[in-house]
Design a protein around this motif. Structure first.
Motif, PDB file in Angstrom:
ATOM      1  N   SER A  38      43.288 -89.530   4.576  1.00 19.22           N
ATOM      2  CA  SER A  38      44.526 -89.930   5.302  1.00 19.22           C
ATOM      3  C   SER A  38      45.359 -91.107   4.517  1.00 19.22           C
ATOM      4  O   SER A  38      46.344 -91.150   4.781  1.00 19.22           O
ATOM      5  CB  SER A  38      43.993 -90.573   6.491  1.00 19.22           C
ATOM      6  OG  SER A  38      43.178 -91.834   6.226  1.00 19.22           O
ATOM      7  N   TYR A  42      43.532 -79.632   4.408  1.00 15.86           N
ATOM      8  CA  TYR A  42      43.904 -80.912   4.458  1.00 15.86           C
ATOM      9  C   TYR A  42      45.327 -81.277   4.436  1.00 15.86           C
ATOM     10  O   TYR A  42      45.693 -82.253   4.259  1.00 15.86           O
ATOM     11  CB  TYR A  42      43.403 -81.452   2.884  1.00 15.86           C
ATOM     12  CG  TYR A  42      41.506 -81.764   3.381  1.00 15.86           C
ATOM     13  CD1 TYR A  42      41.108 -82.857   4.027  1.00 15.86           C
ATOM     14  CD2 TYR A  42      40.873 -80.960   2.616  1.00 15.86           C
ATOM     15  CE1 TYR A  42      39.526 -82.707   4.337  1.00 15.86           C
ATOM     16  CE2 TYR A  42      39.551 -81.068   2.710  1.00 15.86           C
ATOM     17  CZ  TYR A  42      38.936 -81.737   3.336  1.00 15.86           C
ATOM     18  OH  TYR A  42      37.520 -81.930   3.907  1.00 15.86           O
ATOM     19  N   ARG A  55      38.528 -93.247   5.643  1.00 21.93           N
ATOM     20  CA  ARG A  55      38.625 -91.864   5.393  1.00 21.93           C
ATOM     21  C   ARG A  55      39.759 -91.787   4.392  1.00 21.93           C
ATOM     22  O   ARG A  55      40.804 -91.719   4.748  1.00 21.93           O
ATOM     23  CB  ARG A  55      39.095 -91.054   6.759  1.00 21.93           C
ATOM     24  CG  ARG A  55      37.847 -91.405   8.020  1.00 21.93           C
ATOM     25  CD  ARG A  55      36.751 -90.491   7.681  1.00 21.93           C
ATOM     26  NE  ARG A  55      35.744 -90.658   8.861  1.00 21.93           N
ATOM     27  CZ  ARG A  55      34.819 -89.503   8.876  1.00 21.93           C
ATOM     28  NH1 ARG A  55      34.401 -89.017   7.857  1.00 21.93           N
ATOM     29  NH2 ARG A  55      33.900 -89.842   9.678  1.00 21.93           N
TER      30      ARG A  55
END
Length: 359
Positions: free
Chosen positions: A198, A68, A195
């Protein structure tokens, strides 16, 4: 013996009903596919049961951090995402404080808030069964410490859209902890869905929760993770029960990341099956929200008991709630009987029932 009265009154968490060997268990949102061979091999190789596991699950945290684009300290691993929820609430809210969340949503939320000594503020879902973020923002008081947003929402399957979530975050005080519970994120196909990963750099009060229990099929091993600011996650780590993530669970999670492409193929299969079932239900006359998790929601209301009993009699074990029935997407072999039974149920609903589109 003196015990806390609010704890004595608290109902225990009710697990999805077990199914007989001849029935389909569609009550717990489990992945119907078994673990892949590489995962089984990794679990079998983890045999040092006489030793404590790595308390911080450092190898798994490093893998997730690389995945990530975060630092390892911005990743916290726990025994399922519900454990992380508990830790975060304990870290931020106590007696006299409030925790705001949509309702109906994940049934563990009220219990976790009560155990922390805080007060739940439940904001009703919109008529379309989604979060009313404007009403949640309006419910904030000077006692509010935590807001929980669940997308896709369990048990209704609805998403929070990215634009509305960002507007919500921009409108609320940055001193409030916002937990975005994305336990079913891998199943989402709507491009407009929020999401959370982000948005982490943009909002310093946001923590995103994920799990290996659903899409990755490791529900029996209990491993989930949170992504967020180090200071918030350190506070959560301070409330955690030490050594709660086993070495077996960490090994299985790491091995699952190694076969991510194969696992996501299974997720896509479940998503296609989900959408096929939903389209068939709407054609039958059901008024049910478009699902984005690995389950379907039937808003049966007062007819829930009879409907769940009929599904059970057909060999389909489902999860009833006061407002409706959650049906997990299970084996392909379960679909025909599910649709046959649901066709009878919708035609037997009273005229004008909110779950029925038929005239």
């Amino acid at each position: 013996m003196r015990l806390r009265p609010e704890i004595i009154a608290l109902p225990a968490y009710r697990q999805g009903k077990a199914a007989a060997a001849s029935a389909f268990k569609l009550s717990s949102n489990e992945n119907p596919f078994g673990p892949l061979p590489g995962v089984i091999a990794a679990v079998g190789a983890e045999t040092a049961y006489n030793r404590y596991p790595d308390a911080s699950a450092s190898e798994l945290r490093e893998r997730l951090a690389a995945r990530y684009g975060r630092s390892a300290d911005e990743v916290h691993v726990g025994s399922g995402s519900v454990a992380l929820l508990s830790q975060l609430i304990l870290a931020a809210a106590g007696p006299g404080d409030e925790v705001v969340y949509s309702w109906r949503s994940f049934e563990a939320y009220p219990s976790l808030v009560t155990v922390a000594g805080a007060t739940s503020v439940q904001v009703p879902n919109r008529p379309d069964h989604g979060h009313d973020l404007a009403a949640m923002a309006a419910a904030i008081t000077d006692r509010t410490r935590v807001l929980i947003v669940c997308s896709p929402n369990n048990p209704t399957g609805t998403i929070v859209r990215a634009a509305e979530f960002e507007a919500f975050m921009d409108a609320i005080p940055s001193t409030l902890l916002v937990i975005l519970d994305e336990a079913y994120a891998e199943f989402v196909t709507d491009p407009d869905a929020v999401r959370g990963v982000s948005l982490l750099g943009r909002y310093p009060n946001l923590v995103v929760l994920r799990t290996f229990s659903k899409a990755y099929g490791l529900a029996g091993l209990r491993v989930g993770y949170g992504l967020g600011p180090v200071a918030i996650l350190d506070a959560a780590r301070a409330t955690a029960i030490p050594l709660s993530v086993t070495g077996v669970a960490s090994a299985a999670a790491i091995a699952s990341l190694d076969v991510d492409d194969e696992l996501m193929d299974r997720v896509r299969t479940i998503g296609i099956r989900r959408d096929t079932i939903w389209r068939a239900l709407t054609e039958q006359g059901w008024n049910t929200p478009a699902p984005q998790g690995n389950f379907i929601w039937l808003p049966t209301g007062a007819e829930t008991g009879a409907a769940a009993a009929a599904l059970g009699a057909a060999g389909l074990v489902v999860r009833p709630f006061p407002e409706g029935i959650r049906i997990s997407i299970g084996e392909e072999e379960s679909v025909e009987e599910l649709l046959r039974t649901c066709a009878d149920l919708v035609h037997n609903l009273p005229m004008g029932h909110s779950a029925r589109r038929l005239g």
